[in-house]
Design an enzyme around this catalytic site. Sequence first.
Site, mmCIF file in Angstrom:
data_model
loop_
_atom_site.group_PDB
_atom_site.id
_atom_site.type_symbol
_atom_site.label_atom_id
_atom_site.label_comp_id
_atom_site.label_asym_id
_atom_site.label_seq_id
_atom_site.Cartn_x
_atom_site.Cartn_y
_atom_site.Cartn_z
ATOM 1 N N LYS A 71 0.985 -1.230 -0.060
ATOM 2 C CA LYS A 71 -0.031 0.045 0.093
ATOM 3 C C LYS A 71 0.706 1.142 0.072
ATOM 4 O O LYS A 71 1.913 1.277 0.652
ATOM 5 C CB LYS A 71 -0.903 0.088 1.231
ATOM 6 C CG LYS A 71 -2.122 1.093 1.030
ATOM 7 C CD LYS A 71 -2.858 0.959 2.314
ATOM 8 C CE LYS A 71 -3.968 2.146 2.481
ATOM 9 N NZ LYS A 71 -4.826 2.080 3.381
ATOM 10 N N SER A 140 -9.832 2.340 2.310
ATOM 11 C CA SER A 140 -8.332 2.967 1.723
ATOM 12 C C SER A 140 -7.700 2.073 1.104
ATOM 13 O O SER A 140 -6.926 2.491 0.022
ATOM 14 C CB SER A 140 -7.711 3.913 2.663
ATOM 15 O OG SER A 140 -7.241 2.969 3.715
ATOM 16 N N SER A 164 -10.476 -0.387 6.431
ATOM 17 C CA SER A 164 -9.875 -0.041 5.410
ATOM 18 C C SER A 164 -9.102 -1.188 4.577
ATOM 19 O O SER A 164 -8.647 -1.215 3.535
ATOM 20 C CB SER A 164 -8.623 0.913 5.304
ATOM 21 O OG SER A 164 -9.262 2.213 5.434
#
Lengths: 437, 437
Positions: A71, A140, A164
Amino acid sequence: MKPTKVPLGLFAATRAIAQGKLSPQDYLQQCVARADEREPSLHAFVARTPTDNLLQGVSDGEWAGIPVGIKDLIATRELTTTNGSPIYADQVLGYDAPIVAHIRQLGAAVFGKTVTTEFAWRQPGPTVNPFNAAHTPGGSSSGSAAAVAAGIVPLALGTQTVGSVIRPAAFCGVVGVKASFGAVPREGVFPLSGSLDHVGFIARSVNDVAYAFNLLRNKVAIEPDSIVLPPVPMNTEVGIEPSSAPRLAWLRTPFDDRVTVEQKQAMDKSVAQLRAKGAVVEEFSLPDEYWTGIDAMFCLLECEGGAIHQEHVKRFPERSSVHLKELVEKGQARSAFEYLAARGLQQRLRADAATQFKGFDAVLTIPATGEAPEGLAFTGDPVFCALWSFLGLPALTMPIARSAKGLPLGLQLIAPYRQDAHLLRTGRWVELSLPAA
Amino acid sequence: MKPTKVPLGLFAATRAIAQGKLSPQDYLQQCVARADEREPSLHAFVARTPTDNLLQGVSDGEWAGIPVGIKDLIATRELTTTNGSPIYADQVLGYDAPIVAHIRQLGAAVFGKTVTTEFAWRQPGPTVNPFNAAHTPGGSSSGSAAAVAAGIVPLALGTQTVGSVIRPAAFCGVVGVKASFGAVPREGVFPLSGSLDHVGFIARSVNDVAYAFNLLRNKVAIEPDSIVLPPVPMNTEVGIEPSSAPRLAWLRTPFDDRVTVEQKQAMDKSVAQLRAKGAVVEEFSLPDEYWTGIDAMFCLLECEGGAIHQEHVKRFPERSSVHLKELVEKGQARSAFEYLAARGLQQRLRADAATQFKGFDAVLTIPATGEAPEGLAFTGDPVFCALWSFLGLPALTMPIARSAKGLPLGLQLIAPYRQDAHLLRTGRWVELSLPAA
């Protein structure tokens, strides 16, 4: 052009490579081919490691030849780390977050940086849902979930502050785990809210996320026994041992009216299937005070996230989203006493949850209100993840069905604080007891 | 009536008892006699264990027959735990704080509960300075310091949030240590400020506090090697091994104009003596930002202490002091962002201090502005302790001289975070190198 095949999952690939049935280079090339095919429309990656570097960089180790999606909120020594914000569009940090260094030490490669919403808060990136490009992949950890779901990487790191990891994993039909607060190292991860931030794993099976968690978890654990799974030898095809048929607490929530009929039906069907396999599933509810935890969680997030981002918003107003500005404004209005009351509630309920869950192996609930919402502007309602993030309890999602539109639906399992190993074993039992979704 | 003799100190008493030279009962009776003589004018204790119970309760263990004073903010299963507040005047908790349970497990006895200021904040109790009853013993651990100084108990537990172990120990001419934040268990201690509260030890020598710290410290330490001293066998009279002649950083502070001439002269003389014994003592200062830590510390204290005590002040206004009310009012006015900025500074400087102190074994400074102030209303200025409490660094005080009025003056040594063992060894060298104060 013939569509590419989905490369093996994490556990299977490591075994095939260790046993000499598959070369690390061949596996990496399969993943690159898959990315070349899917990424132009998927937009899961902010940056990718050049293929030559991937192939030449293969080193020894249990994860030799395994490409991992990171990420883009997590520091890597090369490639950009943009934090999903134009403020950091060109940032190359030159160092690895400890968990990334650990991944490399295992022989794995950083395949690329995956799209995150702006600072892991609300403003979405360009990633689409791999099952339907008109729908959000969730956020996210949008790119991590989408890249795993598209078969590009067998494992990706995400982060969860509210929902997320679990929500995008569920929206993309893959398995996600957010372990107990503190159980996975998070140094080198750009913070959103220090008392809520978790690093999580997204892969294609419970066995795969359990394997990743077991190798990458924090080794300085306060109660190590409860989070450690025994290592699985490289010469076996069998993964972690499932629990015996579990007792599951099927949670009623004050938000059940937000759940779609499809999601409810999918859960009912899964519960029937699990009962048929021997699980005991009982309806369950928590004291009302627990649900005040969601407001308290937003208080922590506004205070901690607002304090972190006030400088960004002040110095770079034109490169900060309205969502980020609103977060700072809300945080500014909070008093220290409000903040400390929320922290106090968090500590009290975290300890109390084990008592509430007593007699059950895990709590069974939904990961989201239903399928991924249409459009990319809204990554979905995190309300069914929020309480577990607030309490820092381990949470696991896996796919159970498809909606009429062909989008994935999932379930979520929760366990008491630091009962990560038992949650994963229970999840493995559930996964093996349900038909493939 | 002939004045009683001062009973042996902690380390010597445990050895004499283990070697059969002194019976636990005889030692306890010496301490009781000492208390009977001094306590009527000293007022160090809120409650004492009846002598028969002390004598009958002697059990086996390394500390068999050792009576310990427990600050009356720390839970004990019998005797009151008043927290220094009339609100809790009759509270008997029925359980021991883990550190008290540990003390009993070693064979030691709870001799009594020692006077604390109200909730370890400013409102003083009745204890007087053992060297001059017209002067404060310091606070908040007033009774613990006075009881050790008067020779009643060889060891007492105190707590420090700003300067509440080091300052009273210095004012009473005894040795006090406040170990690194988190290094000593503090469960069962009524909190004043969660990010600042420490449990500390008061005894009559560095060897004695080192011995207590080594047995009672938190066993789940993150970096155990740096805080652990090797155990000292019961058949030896030699205590912990001192360091070699240390390099000491003699700290200049922005508050040096508050220091009395007597205290300055005492320090100058000690420094000359230490240099004569081979220590290197160099003048030293910290970056200005460090001294903003004192304001940040008061911010944390007002927020955390205020949040804890708002209910007391609201429900029991007539039993709450003006000091407590002021603490709550100040906390109420603080924003969450102010609080989090102070926490951020604390974490950053705690880590940075090791770099600042590099090349030195310890920082040398004063524990207080000078002798204990006259009167009991004001327990003294904690400014020379505050920064170390904020940073959570280990701090040690020992007596070096007497003022013209016969009141003790001390010095203070500080080390980087979790360098407790090295600080104690350095302190032992300093103690052995200075003439008895």
